[in-house]
Write a protein that holds these residues in place. Structure first.
Motif, PDB file in Angstrom:
ATOM      1  N   ASP A  53       0.842  -1.196   0.000  1.00  0.00           N
ATOM      2  CA  ASP A  53       0.000   0.000   0.000  1.00  0.00           C
ATOM      3  C   ASP A  53       0.881   1.251   0.000  1.00  0.00           C
ATOM      4  N   ILE A  54       1.631   1.423  -1.066  1.00  0.00           N
ATOM      5  CA  ILE A  54       2.496   2.599  -1.196  1.00  0.00           C
ATOM      6  C   ILE A  54       1.701   3.650  -1.965  1.00  0.00           C
ATOM      7  N   SER A  55       0.968   4.472  -1.237  1.00  0.00           N
ATOM      8  CA  SER A  55       0.065   5.424  -1.881  1.00  0.00           C
ATOM      9  C   SER A  55       0.704   6.784  -2.113  1.00  0.00           C
ATOM     10  N   LYS A  56       1.758   7.096  -1.360  1.00  0.00           N
ATOM     11  CA  LYS A  56       2.408   8.401  -1.498  1.00  0.00           C
ATOM     12  C   LYS A  56       3.913   8.211  -1.633  1.00  0.00           C
ATOM     13  N   PRO A  57       4.580   9.114  -2.345  1.00  0.00           N
ATOM     14  CA  PRO A  57       6.045   9.027  -2.431  1.00  0.00           C
ATOM     15  C   PRO A  57       6.674   9.188  -1.056  1.00  0.00           C
ATOM     16  N   HIS A  58       7.820   8.562  -0.853  1.00  0.00           N
ATOM     17  CA  HIS A  58       8.541   8.725   0.411  1.00  0.00           C
ATOM     18  C   HIS A  58       9.041  10.150   0.555  1.00  0.00           C
ATOM     19  N   ILE A  59       9.391  10.777  -0.557  1.00  0.00           N
ATOM     20  CA  ILE A  59       9.785  12.188  -0.594  1.00  0.00           C
ATOM     21  C   ILE A  59       9.026  12.824  -1.743  1.00  0.00           C
ATOM     22  N   ALA A  60       8.309  13.903  -1.469  1.00  0.00           N
ATOM     23  CA  ALA A  60       7.503  14.539  -2.508  1.00  0.00           C
ATOM     24  C   ALA A  60       8.405  15.210  -3.538  1.00  0.00           C
ATOM     25  N   ALA A  61       8.059  15.037  -4.804  1.00  0.00           N
ATOM     26  CA  ALA A  61       8.817  15.652  -5.883  1.00  0.00           C
ATOM     27  C   ALA A  61       8.150  16.961  -6.302  1.00  0.00           C
ATOM     28  N   ALA A  62       8.932  17.839  -6.894  1.00  0.00           N
ATOM     29  CA  ALA A  62       8.377  19.071  -7.445  1.00  0.00           C
ATOM     30  C   ALA A  62       7.447  18.720  -8.600  1.00  0.00           C
ATOM     31  N   PRO A  63       6.461  19.573  -8.899  1.00  0.00           N
ATOM     32  CA  PRO A  63       5.489  19.249  -9.956  1.00  0.00           C
ATOM     33  C   PRO A  63       6.143  18.894 -11.277  1.00  0.00           C
TER      34      PRO A  63
END
Length: 478
Positions: A88-98
């Motif tokens: 259940d990996i629903s979000k990145p571990h580190i958010a990327a720029a758009p």
């Protein structure tokens, strides 16, 4: 099928589906009521949790059923599935720029991304040094790098390698993600995903590596009078010494349960394994293998600091007896970390030492359920991909042409894109993606494995780790 989509760039793979298609169904002609455990090291249905819900505790202290408890003439089937929350990996571990994110099904975002790729690589015809400088400055801008110290040689090498493969990773993953979104395998609904949290599962310490270390103190086994393979059946008790000194095989069409030190492990059908230390590989030498997959415990700083996992030096990895295990023209696949030191070692030292010719570099790309990279593609800390180096053992050219005349040649580059398991070092299956490059029914071996799969022999000092019954849910009891 575990391969959801196949394109020129590679495959979109459903890792969870592959595990559950291995056939974790335990069947028997009789059943014991309640939750009973037989006092054996290997057991069938009577050794399982006989409740329809998942239980995280073992039943080692349950009473042994007597003859009066047996239900004569009744067939019992219990099916286990791997716990879905581990994927259940629903979000990145580190958010990327758009501008670094893969498309979420919006045409305007797709156009933006292709323009972005074009900007990064429009200097591809320029001098190599200019490309390197340009890419370096792009990373500085994207990451808003705070540290002021200079890059060391290892980091510069990593940047240079990344600049060479970035376009292949980006565009190939983009196309596979688009197909996944169209088919519904990947879901881009931000409303649905925003209310879910990534699961961080607990670590199950089974003490398998420690047991293998202790096994070195066992009395030496007389090979002349010792069986090389032990076949699991429903009424066999295997002493721990035997389990650690020979290959254990489940040749049936049903899963079996092995009980080791009071812990239960599911063994899929048509699979075999050797649980041992690296110094005790002799039982594997009884046959030759046509495919060998290796996932070495590479040395790195985090492992040294944690002391949680053992690692091998480059010299120790070279001592693995691959030439003695490999059949003529054997396909060798080695997982490599993103350290260029390790990649150069495999290609320039390890493979030549084993008489293996390097054929290709593939990449495993890790994405979320919505199709984003788990780490930003241009992250300076961690990359959302890992490397596989494929090679073939030098052999007779005529024999190789005859043996592989009905299979495709190994392509120089492919992507394996999947939602990763949140369990550390649980690699995606290669069975389906290698199928078109090898003949059916060949002998396959995985070294340093932590799980089992049908049609393969697996070895490692934690080879049963991810087969622990607590990683599975009992789906039905019929």
């Amino acid at each position: 099928m575990s391969v959801v989509h196949r394109l020129t760039a590679g495959w979109l793979v459903d890792h969870l589906s592959f595990i559950n298609q291995c056939g974790y169904e335990i069947c028997d002609s009789f059943a014991y009521p309640g939750s009973a455990t037989l006092n054996t090291s290997v057991a069938s249905i009577g050794d399982c949790h006989a409740t329809p819900t998942f239980a995280a505790t073992s039943s080692r202290d349950d009473p042994i059923p007597g003859p009066e408890d047996v239900i004569e003439g009744k067939t019992a089937t219990m099916r286990y599935v791997f716990r879905e929350d581990f994927f259940d990996i629903s979000k990145p571990h580190i958010a990327a720029a758009p501008e670094e994110q893969l498309c979420q099904g919006c045409p305007e975002v797709i156009n933006l991304e292709f323009r972005y790729v074009g900007v990064v690589f429009f200097l591809s015809s320029f001098h190599h040094g200019l490309i390197r400088i340009f890419f370096f400055h792009c990373l500085l801008i994207m990451q808003k790098r705070k540290r002021k110290d200079t890059f060391n040689q290892g980091e510069l090498d990593a940047l240079e390698y990344h600049s060479k493969i970035r376009k292949l990773i980006w565009e190939g993953t983009l196309h596979l993600v688009q197909e996944g979104l169209k088919s519904g395998f990947l879901r881009c609904s931000t409303e649905e995903l925003s209310c879910r949290k990534n699961v961080v599962p607990g670590h199950i310490d089974c003490g398998l590596a420690e047991l293998c270390e202790m096994a070195k103190q066992f009395p030496a086994v007389n090979e002349s009078g010792h069986q090389a393979v032990h076949v699991l059946d429903d009424e066999t008790s295997i002493p721990e010494q035997d389990l650690l000194s020979c290959v254990t095989e489940n040749s049936s069409n049903c899963a079996k349960i092995v009980v080791l030190m009071g812990q239960k492990y599911l063994v899929p059908p048509k699979s075999s394994f050797l649980l041992s230390d690296i110094s005790c590989l002799q039982p594997l030498h009884k046959k030759k293998y046509d495919v060998i997959v290796i996932d070495p415990p590479w040395e790195n700083k985090s492992i040294k600091r944690s002391n949680r996992y053992t690692h091998l030096s480059s010299w120790q990895i070279k001592q693995i007896p691959v030439p003695a295990l490999a059949a003529q023209n054997c396909l060798i696949v080695t997982w490599v970390t993103n350290r260029q030191k390790h990649l150069r070692f495999v290609k320039d030292e390890l493979y030549p030492h084993w008489s293996v010719k390097t054929l290709a570099e593939w990449h495993w790309v890790k994405i979320t359920r919505s199709g984003e990279f788990v780490f930003p593609l241009d992250s300076l800390h961690k990359k959302p991909y890992e490397v596989l180096v494929l090679g073939r053992v030098h052999g007779d050219i005529k024999e190789a042409l005859r043996k592989y005349e009905d299979v495709l040649p190994i392509p120089e580059h492919k992507l394996i894109v999947s939602i990763p398991c949140s369990l550390h070092s649980h690699k995606p299956p290669l069975t389906a993606v290698l199928a078109e490059f090898i003949k059916p029914g060949v002998e396959c071996l995985e070294l340093f494995a932590r799980n089992l799969q049908p049609g393969w022999t697996s070895w490692g000092n934690e080879v049963l780790k991810f087969q622990h019954i607590d990683y599975f849910t009992l789906l039905q009891n019929e």
